[in-house]
Scaffold this motif. Structure first.
Motif, PDB file in Angstrom:
ATOM      1  N   LEU A  87       0.828  -1.205   0.000  1.00  0.00           N
ATOM      2  CA  LEU A  87       0.000   0.000   0.000  1.00  0.00           C
ATOM      3  C   LEU A  87       0.865   1.258   0.000  1.00  0.00           C
ATOM      4  CD1 LEU A  87      -2.810  -1.091   2.471  1.00  0.00           C
ATOM      5  CD2 LEU A  87      -3.009  -0.776   0.003  1.00  0.00           C
ATOM      6  N   ASN A  88       1.972   1.231   0.744  1.00  0.00           N
ATOM      7  CA  ASN A  88       2.877   2.383   0.755  1.00  0.00           C
ATOM      8  C   ASN A  88       3.533   2.587  -0.607  1.00  0.00           C
ATOM      9  OD1 ASN A  88       2.476   3.345   3.351  1.00  0.00           O
ATOM     10  ND2 ASN A  88       3.906   1.859   4.227  1.00  0.00           N
ATOM     11  N   LYS A  89       3.880   1.493  -1.295  1.00  0.00           N
ATOM     12  CA  LYS A  89       4.438   1.631  -2.640  1.00  0.00           C
ATOM     13  C   LYS A  89       3.426   2.301  -3.566  1.00  0.00           C
ATOM     14  CE  LYS A  89       5.815  -2.575  -3.699  1.00  0.00           C
ATOM     15  NZ  LYS A  89       6.501  -3.765  -4.237  1.00  0.00           N
ATOM     16  N   GLY A  90       2.158   1.907  -3.454  1.00  0.00           N
ATOM     17  CA  GLY A  90       1.118   2.513  -4.269  1.00  0.00           C
ATOM     18  C   GLY A  90       0.923   3.988  -3.947  1.00  0.00           C
ATOM     19  N   PHE A  91       0.960   4.324  -2.674  1.00  0.00           N
ATOM     20  CA  PHE A  91       0.807   5.714  -2.254  1.00  0.00           C
ATOM     21  C   PHE A  91       1.953   6.564  -2.783  1.00  0.00           C
ATOM     22  CE2 PHE A  91       1.224   9.110   0.991  1.00  0.00           C
ATOM     23  CZ  PHE A  91       0.021   9.745   0.746  1.00  0.00           C
ATOM     24  N   GLU A  92       3.178   6.045  -2.700  1.00  0.00           N
ATOM     25  CA  GLU A  92       4.348   6.773  -3.213  1.00  0.00           C
ATOM     26  C   GLU A  92       4.238   6.960  -4.728  1.00  0.00           C
ATOM     27  OE1 GLU A  92       6.715   8.338  -1.495  1.00  0.00           O
ATOM     28  OE2 GLU A  92       5.595   7.722   0.284  1.00  0.00           O
ATOM     29  N   SER A  93       3.748   5.952  -5.432  1.00  0.00           N
ATOM     30  CA  SER A  93       3.561   6.073  -6.882  1.00  0.00           C
ATOM     31  C   SER A  93       2.572   7.181  -7.215  1.00  0.00           C
ATOM     32  CB  SER A  93       3.069   4.756  -7.479  1.00  0.00           C
ATOM     33  OG  SER A  93       4.060   3.775  -7.411  1.00  0.00           O
ATOM     34  N   LEU A  94       1.496   7.257  -6.447  1.00  0.00           N
ATOM     35  CA  LEU A  94       0.506   8.318  -6.663  1.00  0.00           C
ATOM     36  C   LEU A  94       1.126   9.696  -6.445  1.00  0.00           C
ATOM     37  CD1 LEU A  94      -2.732   6.936  -4.997  1.00  0.00           C
ATOM     38  CD2 LEU A  94      -2.389   7.484  -7.395  1.00  0.00           C
ATOM     39  N   LYS A  95       1.933   9.824  -5.374  1.00  0.00           N
ATOM     40  CA  LYS A  95       2.571  11.106  -5.092  1.00  0.00           C
ATOM     41  C   LYS A  95       3.534  11.505  -6.205  1.00  0.00           C
ATOM     42  CE  LYS A  95       4.341  10.835  -0.965  1.00  0.00           C
ATOM     43  NZ  LYS A  95       4.779  10.951   0.435  1.00  0.00           N
ATOM     44  N   GLU A  96       4.155  10.511  -6.856  1.00  0.00           N
ATOM     45  CA  GLU A  96       5.098  10.775  -7.950  1.00  0.00           C
ATOM     46  C   GLU A  96       4.388  10.950  -9.291  1.00  0.00           C
ATOM     47  OE1 GLU A  96       7.852   7.550  -7.847  1.00  0.00           O
ATOM     48  OE2 GLU A  96       8.534   8.020  -5.829  1.00  0.00           O
ATOM     49  N   GLY A  97       3.069  10.792  -9.307  1.00  0.00           N
ATOM     50  CA  GLY A  97       2.318  10.963 -10.544  1.00  0.00           C
ATOM     51  C   GLY A  97       2.292   9.743 -11.447  1.00  0.00           C
ATOM     52  N   LYS A  98       2.713   8.605 -10.933  1.00  0.00           N
ATOM     53  CA  LYS A  98       2.695   7.362 -11.713  1.00  0.00           C
ATOM     54  C   LYS A  98       1.308   6.736 -11.594  1.00  0.00           C
ATOM     55  CE  LYS A  98       7.547   6.293 -10.895  1.00  0.00           C
ATOM     56  NZ  LYS A  98       8.462   5.362 -10.240  1.00  0.00           N
ATOM     57  N   VAL A  99       0.461   7.014 -12.556  1.00  0.00           N
ATOM     58  CA  VAL A  99      -0.890   6.471 -12.554  1.00  0.00           C
ATOM     59  C   VAL A  99      -1.133   5.726 -13.859  1.00  0.00           C
ATOM     60  CG1 VAL A  99      -1.823   8.209 -10.988  1.00  0.00           C
ATOM     61  CG2 VAL A  99      -1.827   8.645 -13.426  1.00  0.00           C
ATOM     62  N   TYR A 100      -2.009   4.738 -13.820  1.00  0.00           N
ATOM     63  CA  TYR A 100      -2.308   3.914 -14.983  1.00  0.00           C
ATOM     64  C   TYR A 100      -3.812   3.808 -15.164  1.00  0.00           C
ATOM     65  CZ  TYR A 100       2.494   2.433 -14.134  1.00  0.00           C
ATOM     66  OH  TYR A 100       3.842   2.420 -13.920  1.00  0.00           O
ATOM     67  N   THR A 101      -4.243   3.713 -16.411  1.00  0.00           N
ATOM     68  CA  THR A 101      -5.652   3.471 -16.678  1.00  0.00           C
ATOM     69  C   THR A 101      -5.950   2.002 -16.418  1.00  0.00           C
ATOM     70  OG1 THR A 101      -5.327   2.870 -18.994  1.00  0.00           O
ATOM     71  CG2 THR A 101      -5.627   5.226 -18.507  1.00  0.00           C
ATOM     72  N   ALA A 102      -7.238   1.670 -16.312  1.00  0.00           N
ATOM     73  CA  ALA A 102      -7.627   0.275 -16.097  1.00  0.00           C
ATOM     74  C   ALA A 102      -7.156  -0.592 -17.264  1.00  0.00           C
ATOM     75  CB  ALA A 102      -9.139   0.174 -15.929  1.00  0.00           C
ATOM     76  N   ASP A 103      -7.216  -0.083 -18.478  1.00  0.00           N
ATOM     77  CA  ASP A 103      -6.751  -0.849 -19.641  1.00  0.00           C
ATOM     78  C   ASP A 103      -5.255  -1.124 -19.567  1.00  0.00           C
ATOM     79  OD1 ASP A 103      -9.290  -1.007 -20.779  1.00  0.00           O
ATOM     80  OD2 ASP A 103      -9.003   0.823 -21.969  1.00  0.00           O
ATOM     81  N   GLU A 104      -4.474  -0.152 -19.102  1.00  0.00           N
ATOM     82  CA  GLU A 104      -3.029  -0.354 -18.959  1.00  0.00           C
ATOM     83  C   GLU A 104      -2.740  -1.418 -17.905  1.00  0.00           C
ATOM     84  OE1 GLU A 104      -1.081   3.969 -20.019  1.00  0.00           O
ATOM     85  OE2 GLU A 104      -2.140   3.754 -18.108  1.00  0.00           O
ATOM     86  N   VAL A 105      -3.469  -1.377 -16.800  1.00  0.00           N
ATOM     87  CA  VAL A 105      -3.282  -2.370 -15.739  1.00  0.00           C
ATOM     88  C   VAL A 105      -3.653  -3.754 -16.253  1.00  0.00           C
ATOM     89  CG1 VAL A 105      -4.073  -3.137 -13.465  1.00  0.00           C
ATOM     90  CG2 VAL A 105      -3.583  -0.715 -13.869  1.00  0.00           C
ATOM     91  N   LEU A 157      -1.039  -6.907 -16.368  1.00  0.00           N
ATOM     92  CA  LEU A 157      -1.330  -8.177 -15.705  1.00  0.00           C
ATOM     93  C   LEU A 157      -1.320  -9.327 -16.695  1.00  0.00           C
ATOM     94  CD1 LEU A 157      -4.146  -7.115 -13.240  1.00  0.00           C
ATOM     95  CD2 LEU A 157      -1.835  -7.859 -12.644  1.00  0.00           C
ATOM     96  N   LYS A 158      -1.892  -9.100 -17.868  1.00  0.00           N
ATOM     97  CA  LYS A 158      -1.917 -10.134 -18.892  1.00  0.00           C
ATOM     98  C   LYS A 158      -0.494 -10.495 -19.324  1.00  0.00           C
ATOM     99  CE  LYS A 158      -3.659 -11.215 -23.457  1.00  0.00           C
ATOM    100  NZ  LYS A 158      -4.240 -10.668 -24.671  1.00  0.00           N
ATOM    101  N   ASP A 159       0.339  -9.473 -19.535  1.00  0.00           N
ATOM    102  CA  ASP A 159       1.705  -9.726 -19.954  1.00  0.00           C
ATOM    103  C   ASP A 159       2.532 -10.428 -18.882  1.00  0.00           C
ATOM    104  OD1 ASP A 159       1.108  -8.461 -22.335  1.00  0.00           O
ATOM    105  OD2 ASP A 159       2.098  -6.555 -21.797  1.00  0.00           O
ATOM    106  N   GLU A 160       2.377 -10.014 -17.632  1.00  0.00           N
ATOM    107  CA  GLU A 160       3.208 -10.570 -16.566  1.00  0.00           C
ATOM    108  C   GLU A 160       2.716 -11.923 -16.070  1.00  0.00           C
ATOM    109  OE1 GLU A 160       5.133  -9.354 -12.252  1.00  0.00           O
ATOM    110  OE2 GLU A 160       4.159  -7.823 -13.466  1.00  0.00           O
ATOM    111  N   PHE A 161       1.414 -12.119 -15.975  1.00  0.00           N
ATOM    112  CA  PHE A 161       0.878 -13.329 -15.371  1.00  0.00           C
ATOM    113  C   PHE A 161       0.060 -14.189 -16.315  1.00  0.00           C
ATOM    114  CE2 PHE A 161       1.237 -10.267 -11.828  1.00  0.00           C
ATOM    115  CZ  PHE A 161       2.157 -10.963 -11.068  1.00  0.00           C
ATOM    116  N   GLN A 162       0.032 -13.822 -17.606  1.00  0.00           N
ATOM    117  CA  GLN A 162      -0.735 -14.571 -18.607  1.00  0.00           C
ATOM    118  C   GLN A 162      -2.196 -14.710 -18.199  1.00  0.00           C
ATOM    119  OE1 GLN A 162       2.406 -16.022 -17.501  1.00  0.00           O
ATOM    120  NE2 GLN A 162       3.256 -14.726 -19.097  1.00  0.00           N
ATOM    121  N   LEU A 163      -2.781 -13.627 -17.668  1.00  0.00           N
ATOM    122  CA  LEU A 163      -4.186 -13.648 -17.239  1.00  0.00           C
ATOM    123  C   LEU A 163      -5.082 -13.319 -18.408  1.00  0.00           C
ATOM    124  CD1 LEU A 163      -3.890 -11.795 -13.838  1.00  0.00           C
ATOM    125  CD2 LEU A 163      -4.136 -14.211 -14.205  1.00  0.00           C
TER     126      LEU A 163
END
Length: 66
Positions: free
Chosen positions: A38-56, A60-66
């Motif tokens: 959760l802290n990693k996610g919070f730090e990402s938000l503070k740094e402006g690293k955000v992703y759309t649902a399609d990007e996520v 996930l599909k690329d990393e875990f073959q979902l």
């Protein structure tokens, strides 16, 4: 040495498989692990690293073959 190990073990003396990384479920995490994620996610938000649902979904599909 390699050939003697092949003969001795009747196969290659090492694993040639890629291990499948399964995503960790929140219920399988300790409180400390969950807080760290959760802290990693919070730090990402503070740094402006955000992703759309399609990007996520694509990541996930690329990393875990979902």
């Amino acid at each position: 040495m390699l050939y003697s190990q092949i003969v001795r073990t009747r196969g290659l003396p090492f694993d040639l498989h890629l291990h499948y990384r399964k995503p960790t479920a929140i219920g399988g995490m300790s409180d400390e692990e969950l807080d760290a994620e959760l802290n990693k996610g919070f730090e990402s938000l503070k740094e402006g690293k955000v992703y759309t649902a399609d990007e996520v979904d694509r990541m996930l599909k690329d990393e875990f073959q979902l």
